[in-house]
Scaffold this active site. Structure first.
Site, PDB file in Angstrom:
ATOM      1  N   ASN A 113       9.723 -46.859  11.679  1.00  0.00           N
ATOM      2  CA  ASN A 113       8.987 -46.498  12.889  1.00  0.00           C
ATOM      3  C   ASN A 113       9.887 -46.738  14.091  1.00  0.00           C
ATOM      4  O   ASN A 113      10.774 -47.594  14.051  1.00  0.00           O
ATOM      5  CB  ASN A 113       7.728 -47.369  13.017  1.00  0.00           C
ATOM      6  CG  ASN A 113       6.908 -47.016  14.247  1.00  0.00           C
ATOM      7  OD1 ASN A 113       6.715 -45.826  14.563  1.00  0.00           O
ATOM      8  ND2 ASN A 113       6.411 -48.017  14.962  1.00  0.00           N
ATOM      9  N   HIS A 115       9.629 -47.822  18.130  1.00  0.00           N
ATOM     10  CA  HIS A 115       8.689 -48.442  19.061  1.00  0.00           C
ATOM     11  C   HIS A 115       9.389 -48.625  20.404  1.00  0.00           C
ATOM     12  O   HIS A 115      10.537 -49.090  20.454  1.00  0.00           O
ATOM     13  CB  HIS A 115       8.239 -49.796  18.497  1.00  0.00           C
ATOM     14  CG  HIS A 115       7.238 -50.466  19.375  1.00  0.00           C
ATOM     15  ND1 HIS A 115       5.930 -50.045  19.465  1.00  0.00           N
ATOM     16  CD2 HIS A 115       7.366 -51.510  20.249  1.00  0.00           C
ATOM     17  CE1 HIS A 115       5.287 -50.802  20.336  1.00  0.00           C
ATOM     18  NE2 HIS A 115       6.128 -51.686  20.828  1.00  0.00           N
ATOM     19  N   SER A 142      13.173 -49.965  19.669  1.00  0.00           N
ATOM     20  CA  SER A 142      13.528 -50.578  18.384  1.00  0.00           C
ATOM     21  C   SER A 142      13.131 -49.648  17.256  1.00  0.00           C
ATOM     22  O   SER A 142      12.059 -49.037  17.302  1.00  0.00           O
ATOM     23  CB  SER A 142      12.755 -51.886  18.174  1.00  0.00           C
ATOM     24  OG  SER A 142      12.894 -52.760  19.267  1.00  0.00           O
ATOM     25  N   ASP A 151       3.905 -53.076  14.265  1.00  0.00           N
ATOM     26  CA  ASP A 151       5.192 -53.246  14.969  1.00  0.00           C
ATOM     27  C   ASP A 151       5.871 -54.579  14.628  1.00  0.00           C
ATOM     28  O   ASP A 151       6.563 -55.168  15.455  1.00  0.00           O
ATOM     29  CB  ASP A 151       5.006 -53.127  16.499  1.00  0.00           C
ATOM     30  CG  ASP A 151       4.375 -51.795  16.902  1.00  0.00           C
ATOM     31  OD1 ASP A 151       4.661 -50.784  16.241  1.00  0.00           O
ATOM     32  OD2 ASP A 151       3.589 -51.772  17.867  1.00  0.00           O
TER      33      ASP A 151
HETATM   34  C1  GRF Z   1       7.825 -42.717  21.700  1.00  0.00           C
HETATM   35  O1  GRF Z   1       7.949 -43.462  22.874  1.00  0.00           O
HETATM   36  C2  GRF Z   1       7.811 -43.634  20.513  1.00  0.00           C
HETATM   37  O2  GRF Z   1       8.619 -44.756  20.684  1.00  0.00           O
HETATM   38  C3  GRF Z   1       6.369 -44.035  20.446  1.00  0.00           C
HETATM   39  O3  GRF Z   1       5.650 -42.880  20.778  1.00  0.00           O
HETATM   40  C4  GRF Z   1       6.458 -42.028  21.602  1.00  0.00           C
HETATM   41  C5  GRF Z   1       6.516 -40.698  20.908  1.00  0.00           C
HETATM   42  O4  GRF Z   1       7.159 -39.728  21.677  1.00  0.00           O
HETATM   43  N1  GRF Z   1       6.064 -44.586  19.148  1.00  0.00           N
HETATM   44  P1  GRF Z   1       7.564 -38.331  20.977  1.00  0.00           P
HETATM   45  O5  GRF Z   1       6.293 -37.759  20.356  1.00  0.00           O
HETATM   46  O6  GRF Z   1       8.615 -38.620  19.983  1.00  0.00           O
HETATM   47  O7  GRF Z   1       8.039 -37.476  22.123  1.00  0.00           O
END
Ligand code: GRF
Length: 198
Positions: A113, A115, A142, A151
């Site tokens: 994932n 984050h 991260s 997370d």
């Molecule tokens: C990103 O900031 C990611 O870190 C978080 O959700 C957002 C997704 O953005 N988990 P995208 O859909 O990749 O533009």
């Protein structure tokens, strides 16, 4: 001899999919250690679906609303799609559903994932507002392995972004997102090289 085939990756999204697009592009480079073979969404109107299709990647939607409160049944349908595409590694990228221990266990050590914080700081939502409110000099992102706690899994890679005096959550999130687009492909590539050499 390490297995030379690119690792088959599925990306799970719920929205715009800008990280997903960065992963697809990286996987389409010559010699990439992974290939995005499927983009899966829980939302039929996720903007990233059209982006993936335009890049020639198979897409599928498994709408969580069809499963009511039965999270595991929804995940079993997702998992069936992953199996049908011979997926080896799952990359969550803006996938906005909490996962049950069942799916986490199925993909243990094979699900990543991204984050938007420097974990272990600020798990959960509103990470940029929280970093600004705390007066942090640095924010960032991260990539981590997915475990049962939200997370909480082992961090595989991080990228720091300076917080500027006039930053708003929106301006900071834009700069962190640009860092995400570099960090996620790089970290996933390292991870896939590693699993091929096991
Ligand atoms: C990103 O900031 C990611 O870190 C978080 O959700 C957002 C997704 O953005 N988990 P995208 O859909 O990749 O533009």
């Amino acid at each position: 001899m390490p297995d030379p085939r690119p690792v088959r990756v599925a990306v799970l999204i719920s929205g715009a999919g800008s990280n997903m697009a960065a992963l697809i592009d990286a996987g389409q480079q010559d010699g990439a250690p992974f290939e995005v073979v499927l983009v899966l969404s829980n939302k039929p109107d996720a903007g990233g679906l059209a982006v993936a299709q335009a890049k020639g990647v198979a897409t599928a939607t498994v709408d969580h609303r069809a499963f009511g409160t039965d999270r595991q049944a929804h995940e079993q349908a997702l998992d069936a799609a992953l199996t049908a595409h011979d997926v080896e590694v799952v990359a969550l990228a803006g996938y906005m559903r909490l996962l049950t221990p069942w799916l986490v266990g199925r993909w243990s050590d094979r699900m990543l994932n991204i984050h938007p914080s420097l974990l272990p700081k600020y798990p959960g939502l509103d990470t940029h507002a929280r970093a600004i409110a705390a007066g942090d000099a640095e924010a960032g992102c991260s990539v981590h392995l997915v475990t049962e706690g939200v997370d909480e899994g082992p961090v595989l890679g991080q990228s720091a972004v300076p917080v500027q005096a006039d930053d708003t959550p929106a301006s900071l999130s834009q700069r962190v997102l640009a860092a995400e687009h570099a960090l996620y492909p790089r970290t996933l590539a390292d991870f896939c090289r590693q699993i091929r050499s096991l």
